[in-house]
Design an enzyme around this catalytic site. Sequence first.
Site, PDB file in Angstrom:
ATOM      1  N   THR A  47     -20.649 -35.587  -6.537  1.00 36.30           N
ATOM      2  CA  THR A  47     -20.398 -37.023  -6.413  1.00 36.30           C
ATOM      3  C   THR A  47     -20.022 -37.595  -7.775  1.00 36.30           C
ATOM      4  O   THR A  47     -19.633 -36.854  -8.682  1.00 36.30           O
ATOM      5  CB  THR A  47     -21.637 -37.729  -5.794  1.00 36.30           C
ATOM      6  OG1 THR A  47     -21.301 -39.073  -5.453  1.00 36.30           O
ATOM      7  CG2 THR A  47     -22.822 -37.743  -6.750  1.00 36.30           C
ATOM      8  N   ASN A  48     -20.096 -38.912  -7.936  1.00 36.53           N
ATOM      9  CA  ASN A  48     -19.782 -39.564  -9.213  1.00 36.53           C
ATOM     10  C   ASN A  48     -20.693 -40.767  -9.400  1.00 36.53           C
ATOM     11  O   ASN A  48     -21.548 -41.045  -8.567  1.00 36.53           O
ATOM     12  CB  ASN A  48     -18.296 -39.956  -9.255  1.00 36.53           C
ATOM     13  CG  ASN A  48     -17.929 -40.894  -8.121  1.00 36.53           C
ATOM     14  OD1 ASN A  48     -18.413 -42.019  -8.056  1.00 36.53           O
ATOM     15  ND2 ASN A  48     -17.097 -40.419  -7.198  1.00 36.53           N
TER      16      ASN A  48
END
Length: 226
Positions: free
Chosen positions: A29-30
């Site tokens: 993810t980020n």
Amino acid sequence: SHDLPLAGKRVLITAGPTQEALDPVRYITNHSTGTMGYALAEQARDLGAKVTLISGPVSINEPAGVHVIHVVSAQDMFAAVQEHYAHCDLAIMAAAVGDFRPEYVSKEKIKKHGKTTLELTLVANPDILAWAGAHKREQHPQILCGFAMETQDLIANASTKLRAKHADMIVANSLREEGAGFGTGTNIVTLLSPTASANSTLAGDGVYLTQFDRMSKPQVAQAILH
Ligand code: C5P
């Protein structure tokens, strides 16, 4: 009406990060928190629009009076956008979509055994903004807005994005500036558009720039919608 300039308009917004599964317990993810996209949804609602917010996993409560669709992966987000895009008048893609996902999702938890390295093969996710730019309605085409968050050559990269993705506006923000980007309550943006507006200046390559000082994300949302 004069007070509600988006009355009768349908606005589609993507927000937050995506999660790309590796196995049943892990994902890529980020750092996106969804703050900017949720602020846009609330401001559009307050301007009278019917708002559909397609949101990746975030820890923000659903805004009242907004239709929220929760998704996890980029592919889920793409499917939800494909379902709702034709009906919107304005689409703002504020999500930080994962550009790549693991080629295979392991059914079982990946074991470390005696491994000292682990190789993952990633495959490209669909570019949702580019798809939207390529699938505007012929009659009454949607107004399409994207974001560009860059660590270098901000305006040049954002300008390329504006054209390549057939967007009507790109909101450019630098990750290199204090008070801009992920996880802050504020942002420092430059709006890029192929058409002029109040306070815009023409850049060399035919793109109009409107620069703003640091503002709260709700204020940035207002400026974008204005
Ligand atoms: O090309 P880049 O990812 O930098 O472009 C960012 C813009 O494109 C953002 O508006 C983002 O929401 C959108 N985007 C998307 N789908 C992707 C990647 C980016 O909609 N797979």
